[in-house]
Design an enzyme around this catalytic site. Sequence first.
Site, PDB file in Angstrom:
ATOM      1  N   GLY A  18       0.840  -1.210   0.000  1.00 40.69           N
ATOM      2  CA  GLY A  18       0.000   0.000   0.000  1.00 40.69           C
ATOM      3  C   GLY A  18       0.871   1.255   0.000  1.00 40.69           C
ATOM      4  N   ARG A  70      -3.786 -10.339  -0.844  1.00 41.56           N
ATOM      5  CA  ARG A  70      -4.680 -11.460  -0.510  1.00 41.56           C
ATOM      6  C   ARG A  70      -4.254 -12.738  -1.220  1.00 41.56           C
ATOM      7  N   TYR A 150      -7.507   1.282  18.024  1.00 46.03           N
ATOM      8  CA  TYR A 150      -8.595   0.387  18.444  1.00 46.03           C
ATOM      9  C   TYR A 150      -8.245  -1.092  18.247  1.00 46.03           C
ATOM     10  N   LYS A 165      -6.969  -6.010  12.943  1.00 41.82           N
ATOM     11  CA  LYS A 165      -5.797  -5.283  13.460  1.00 41.82           C
ATOM     12  C   LYS A 165      -5.347  -5.869  14.803  1.00 41.82           C
ATOM     13  N   PRO A 191      -1.655   4.313  14.743  1.00 42.93           N
ATOM     14  CA  PRO A 191      -2.002   5.722  14.512  1.00 42.93           C
ATOM     15  C   PRO A 191      -3.429   6.027  14.947  1.00 42.93           C
ATOM     16  N   ARG A 202     -13.821   6.678   3.484  1.00 46.69           N
ATOM     17  CA  ARG A 202     -14.549   5.502   3.970  1.00 46.69           C
ATOM     18  C   ARG A 202     -14.979   5.611   5.429  1.00 46.69           C
TER      19      ARG A 202
HETATM   20  C1  HXC Z   1     -21.115  -2.176   3.914  1.00 46.28           C
HETATM   21  C2  HXC Z   1     -19.653  -2.868   2.238  1.00 46.28           C
HETATM   22  C3  HXC Z   1     -19.105  -1.562   2.152  1.00 46.28           C
HETATM   23  C4  HXC Z   1     -19.634  -0.542   3.005  1.00 46.28           C
HETATM   24  C5  HXC Z   1     -18.085  -2.819   0.718  1.00 46.28           C
HETATM   25  N1  HXC Z   1     -18.996  -3.598   1.329  1.00 46.28           N
HETATM   26  N2  HXC Z   1     -18.132  -1.574   1.197  1.00 46.28           N
HETATM   27  N3  HXC Z   1     -20.640  -3.172   3.101  1.00 46.28           N
HETATM   28  N4  HXC Z   1     -20.649  -0.911   3.871  1.00 46.28           N
HETATM   29  N5  HXC Z   1     -19.170   0.715   2.986  1.00 46.28           N
HETATM   30  C6  HXC Z   1     -19.263  -5.004   1.059  1.00 46.28           C
HETATM   31  C7  HXC Z   1     -19.785  -5.213  -0.354  1.00 46.28           C
HETATM   32  O1  HXC Z   1     -21.187  -4.974  -0.430  1.00 46.28           O
HETATM   33  C8  HXC Z   1     -19.438  -6.672  -0.612  1.00 46.28           C
HETATM   34  O2  HXC Z   1     -20.333  -7.554   0.026  1.00 46.28           O
HETATM   35  C9  HXC Z   1     -18.119  -6.835   0.140  1.00 46.28           C
HETATM   36  O3  HXC Z   1     -18.065  -5.764   1.091  1.00 46.28           O
HETATM   37  C10 HXC Z   1     -16.918  -6.711  -0.789  1.00 46.28           C
HETATM   38  O4  HXC Z   1     -17.017  -5.488  -1.479  1.00 46.28           O
HETATM   39  P1  HXC Z   1     -16.061  -5.141  -2.714  1.00 46.28           P
HETATM   40  O5  HXC Z   1     -16.318  -3.738  -3.114  1.00 46.28           O
HETATM   41  O6  HXC Z   1     -16.179  -6.216  -3.750  1.00 46.28           O
HETATM   42  O7  HXC Z   1     -14.652  -5.309  -2.006  1.00 46.28           O
HETATM   43  P2  HXC Z   1     -13.208  -5.046  -2.530  1.00 46.28           P
HETATM   44  O8  HXC Z   1     -13.220  -4.582  -3.961  1.00 46.28           O
HETATM   45  O9  HXC Z   1     -12.403  -6.225  -2.157  1.00 46.28           O
HETATM   46  O10 HXC Z   1     -12.738  -3.764  -1.673  1.00 46.28           O
HETATM   47  C11 HXC Z   1     -12.338  -3.890  -0.337  1.00 46.28           C
HETATM   48  C12 HXC Z   1     -12.864  -2.740   0.517  1.00 46.28           C
HETATM   49  C13 HXC Z   1     -12.570  -1.357  -0.136  1.00 46.28           C
HETATM   50  C14 HXC Z   1     -12.238  -2.881   1.906  1.00 46.28           C
HETATM   51  C15 HXC Z   1     -14.398  -2.889   0.631  1.00 46.28           C
HETATM   52  O11 HXC Z   1     -13.050  -0.313   0.677  1.00 46.28           O
HETATM   53  C16 HXC Z   1     -11.095  -1.162  -0.384  1.00 46.28           C
HETATM   54  O12 HXC Z   1     -10.552  -1.578  -1.413  1.00 46.28           O
HETATM   55  N6  HXC Z   1     -10.346  -0.506   0.539  1.00 46.28           N
HETATM   56  C17 HXC Z   1      -8.899  -0.284   0.433  1.00 46.28           C
HETATM   57  C18 HXC Z   1      -8.446   1.026   1.017  1.00 46.28           C
HETATM   58  C19 HXC Z   1      -8.961   1.375   2.388  1.00 46.28           C
HETATM   59  O13 HXC Z   1      -9.963   0.819   2.854  1.00 46.28           O
HETATM   60  N7  HXC Z   1      -8.323   2.337   3.059  1.00 46.28           N
HETATM   61  C20 HXC Z   1      -8.714   2.785   4.405  1.00 46.28           C
HETATM   62  C21 HXC Z   1      -7.768   2.292   5.392  1.00 46.28           C
HETATM   63  S1  HXC Z   1      -7.961   3.195   6.915  1.00 46.28           S
HETATM   64  P3  HXC Z   1     -21.560  -8.264  -0.757  1.00 46.28           P
HETATM   65  O14 HXC Z   1     -22.075  -9.277   0.212  1.00 46.28           O
HETATM   66  O15 HXC Z   1     -22.539  -7.164  -1.030  1.00 46.28           O
HETATM   67  O16 HXC Z   1     -21.000  -8.858  -2.013  1.00 46.28           O
HETATM   68  C22 HXC Z   1      -7.877   2.143   8.208  1.00 46.28           C
HETATM   69  C23 HXC Z   1      -7.865   2.614   9.643  1.00 46.28           C
HETATM   70  C24 HXC Z   1      -8.445   3.967   9.841  1.00 46.28           C
HETATM   71  O17 HXC Z   1      -7.787   0.997   8.054  1.00 46.28           O
HETATM   72  C25 HXC Z   1      -8.612   4.391  11.270  1.00 46.28           C
HETATM   73  C26 HXC Z   1      -9.114   5.818  11.286  1.00 46.28           C
HETATM   74  C27 HXC Z   1      -8.960   6.515  12.568  1.00 46.28           C
HETATM   75  P1  NAP Z   2      -5.040   4.196   2.082  1.00 44.12           P
HETATM   76  O1  NAP Z   2      -4.369   5.327   1.361  1.00 44.12           O
HETATM   77  O2  NAP Z   2      -6.362   3.761   1.594  1.00 44.12           O
HETATM   78  O3  NAP Z   2      -4.027   2.986   2.112  1.00 44.12           O
HETATM   79  C1  NAP Z   2      -4.358   1.660   1.905  1.00 44.12           C
HETATM   80  C2  NAP Z   2      -3.412   1.103   0.847  1.00 44.12           C
HETATM   81  O4  NAP Z   2      -3.530  -0.314   0.853  1.00 44.12           O
HETATM   82  C3  NAP Z   2      -3.712   1.575  -0.568  1.00 44.12           C
HETATM   83  O5  NAP Z   2      -2.520   2.004  -1.192  1.00 44.12           O
HETATM   84  C4  NAP Z   2      -4.248   0.350  -1.266  1.00 44.12           C
HETATM   85  O6  NAP Z   2      -3.878   0.329  -2.638  1.00 44.12           O
HETATM   86  C5  NAP Z   2      -3.545  -0.760  -0.484  1.00 44.12           C
HETATM   87  N1  NAP Z   2      -4.281  -2.024  -0.548  1.00 44.12           N
HETATM   88  C6  NAP Z   2      -5.563  -2.258  -0.173  1.00 44.12           C
HETATM   89  N2  NAP Z   2      -5.903  -3.523  -0.426  1.00 44.12           N
HETATM   90  C7  NAP Z   2      -4.793  -4.117  -0.933  1.00 44.12           C
HETATM   91  C8  NAP Z   2      -4.513  -5.428  -1.384  1.00 44.12           C
HETATM   92  N3  NAP Z   2      -5.439  -6.388  -1.368  1.00 44.12           N
HETATM   93  N4  NAP Z   2      -3.268  -5.687  -1.852  1.00 44.12           N
HETATM   94  C9  NAP Z   2      -2.320  -4.718  -1.891  1.00 44.12           C
HETATM   95  N5  NAP Z   2      -2.531  -3.463  -1.485  1.00 44.12           N
HETATM   96  C10 NAP Z   2      -3.754  -3.165  -1.013  1.00 44.12           C
HETATM   97  O7  NAP Z   2      -5.229   4.558   3.621  1.00 44.12           O
HETATM   98  P2  NAP Z   2      -4.198   5.072   4.739  1.00 44.12           P
HETATM   99  O8  NAP Z   2      -4.963   5.945   5.626  1.00 44.12           O
HETATM  100  O9  NAP Z   2      -2.940   5.561   4.130  1.00 44.12           O
HETATM  101  O10 NAP Z   2      -3.909   3.715   5.534  1.00 44.12           O
HETATM  102  C11 NAP Z   2      -2.608   3.174   5.632  1.00 44.12           C
HETATM  103  C12 NAP Z   2      -2.485   2.322   6.876  1.00 44.12           C
HETATM  104  O11 NAP Z   2      -2.675   3.123   8.034  1.00 44.12           O
HETATM  105  C13 NAP Z   2      -3.534   1.209   6.981  1.00 44.12           C
HETATM  106  O12 NAP Z   2      -2.943   0.063   7.552  1.00 44.12           O
HETATM  107  C14 NAP Z   2      -4.558   1.778   7.918  1.00 44.12           C
HETATM  108  O13 NAP Z   2      -5.287   0.783   8.566  1.00 44.12           O
HETATM  109  C15 NAP Z   2      -3.651   2.532   8.866  1.00 44.12           C
HETATM  110  N6  NAP Z   2      -4.311   3.561   9.641  1.00 44.12           N
HETATM  111  C16 NAP Z   2      -4.691   4.727   9.050  1.00 44.12           C
HETATM  112  C17 NAP Z   2      -5.283   5.698   9.821  1.00 44.12           C
HETATM  113  C18 NAP Z   2      -5.696   7.020   9.249  1.00 44.12           C
HETATM  114  O14 NAP Z   2      -6.295   7.817   9.969  1.00 44.12           O
HETATM  115  N7  NAP Z   2      -5.404   7.330   8.001  1.00 44.12           N
HETATM  116  C19 NAP Z   2      -5.498   5.482  11.178  1.00 44.12           C
HETATM  117  C20 NAP Z   2      -5.107   4.273  11.743  1.00 44.12           C
HETATM  118  C21 NAP Z   2      -4.502   3.330  10.958  1.00 44.12           C
HETATM  119  P3  NAP Z   2      -4.797  -0.382  -3.759  1.00 44.12           P
HETATM  120  O15 NAP Z   2      -6.197   0.039  -3.478  1.00 44.12           O
HETATM  121  O16 NAP Z   2      -4.240   0.117  -5.060  1.00 44.12           O
HETATM  122  O17 NAP Z   2      -4.571  -1.846  -3.599  1.00 44.12           O
END
Ligand code: HXC
Ligand code: NAP
Length: 284
Positions: A18, A70, A150, A165, A191, A202
């Site tokens: 990522g 994955r 968390y 996590k 963080p 999100r």
């Molecule tokens: C409910 C949801 C949903 C949502 C997806 N789904 N988004 N359900 N609410 N908002 C469901 C879909 O309906 C589907 O189920 C299943 O999840 C898979 O969805 P896909 O879109 O096919 O998944 P995929 O393409 O694999 O994408 C994975 C993802 C997506 C996690 C859903 O958001 C993603 O690619 N995220 C990567 C980046 C990311 O999340 N960054 C944030 C990290 S921040 P069904 O049953 O309908 O088929 C972090 C910590 C932050 O981690 C802490 C902050 C303080």
């Molecule tokens: P982000 O920009 O969405 O980072 C997530 C990264 O993971 C993206 O570059 C995404 O790229 C990659 N990724 C997701 N699914 C993947 C997969 N299957 N294979 C390979 N790469 C994948 O969000 P971020 O805020 O920088 O988050 C970075 C880290 O910090 C995460 O571990 C998150 O949980 C943690 N974190 C963030 C916060 C915050 O406030 N921002 C707080 C606590 C913890 P692709 O979509 O191209 O795959």
Amino acid sequence: MGPFANDLLKDKVVLITGGATGLGRAMGEKFLELGAKLAIAGRREEVLKQASHEMDSTGSAIFYKSCDVRDPVQIHEFVDAVCQRFGRIDILVNNAAGNFISPTERLSPRAVDAVLNIVLHGTFYTTLEVGKRWIEQGQSGTMLNIVTTYASSGSGFVVPSAAAKAGVMALTRSLAVEWARYGIRQIAIAPGPFPTEGAWSRLSPTPEIQDKMINRIPLKRVGDKEELANLAAFLVSDYAGYMNGEVVTIDGGEWLQGAGQFNDLIDVTEQQWDELAALTRKGK
Ligand code: HXC
Ligand code: NAP
């Protein structure tokens, strides 16, 4: 001008999952600035390509390739390609994640898997792929896992992420002991809120949610990516060589604000304190 000598990470090869966006990119930029060579993985080739170009236009210190954490086969091929390009890996940063807010009862099994497969399984697969090679080659190394505050407390409305996590945190602490004999060090960063496009879109999609979040933070601000990148640079450097299994929180005091039973008294005015004092002193 930062806190480190320019050669802090000279010639270290760092793999960041990522690494093209958000915090992963901020860490990568910092590591490059400090002399490291960088390999970044993610699912979207175009995003990786553009980020790589922006981070190092010469391309000499950076390698990218699409890799879905994955899929263990893709990880194997990615790590092979990195070793071919740079000869070895010294530092692995498990940063890739997936997350979104939702009441848990609304989640389908696929939605649960979507998060667990990236965060818990992806981190585990990458750790195994790199760790086995280090052990086989007698090479030491450092693994940095990005968790969340968390991971320790749990949190409603992001339950798959909290569970995954927490698993990564357990992985960090378990391998800190088991793999220390191979010279492999484990560290995690937890963080609090750092505004990135991926997380904010999100998890904090409205100004109301964002304001509420900032209000919960004692320092009354979100984190700056540079602050996290500096912490990460120190933790993966040899200067942190005696740190192993530690989870370092960087959240402006947010989780403690929620944890302390009397912390809400922060809103009591001076006059109210006078009145309260008159009442509490009576209890002498
Ligand atoms: C409910 C949801 C949903 C949502 C997806 N789904 N988004 N359900 N609410 N908002 C469901 C879909 O309906 C589907 O189920 C299943 O999840 C898979 O969805 P896909 O879109 O096919 O998944 P995929 O393409 O694999 O994408 C994975 C993802 C997506 C996690 C859903 O958001 C993603 O690619 N995220 C990567 C980046 C990311 O999340 N960054 C944030 C990290 S921040 P069904 O049953 O309908 O088929 C972090 C910590 C932050 O981690 C802490 C902050 C303080
Ligand atoms: P982000 O920009 O969405 O980072 C997530 C990264 O993971 C993206 O570059 C995404 O790229 C990659 N990724 C997701 N699914 C993947 C997969 N299957 N294979 C390979 N790469 C994948 O969000 P971020 O805020 O920088 O988050 C970075 C880290 O910090 C995460 O571990 C998150 O949980 C943690 N974190 C963030 C916060 C915050 O406030 N921002 C707080 C606590 C913890 P692709 O979509 O191209 O795959």
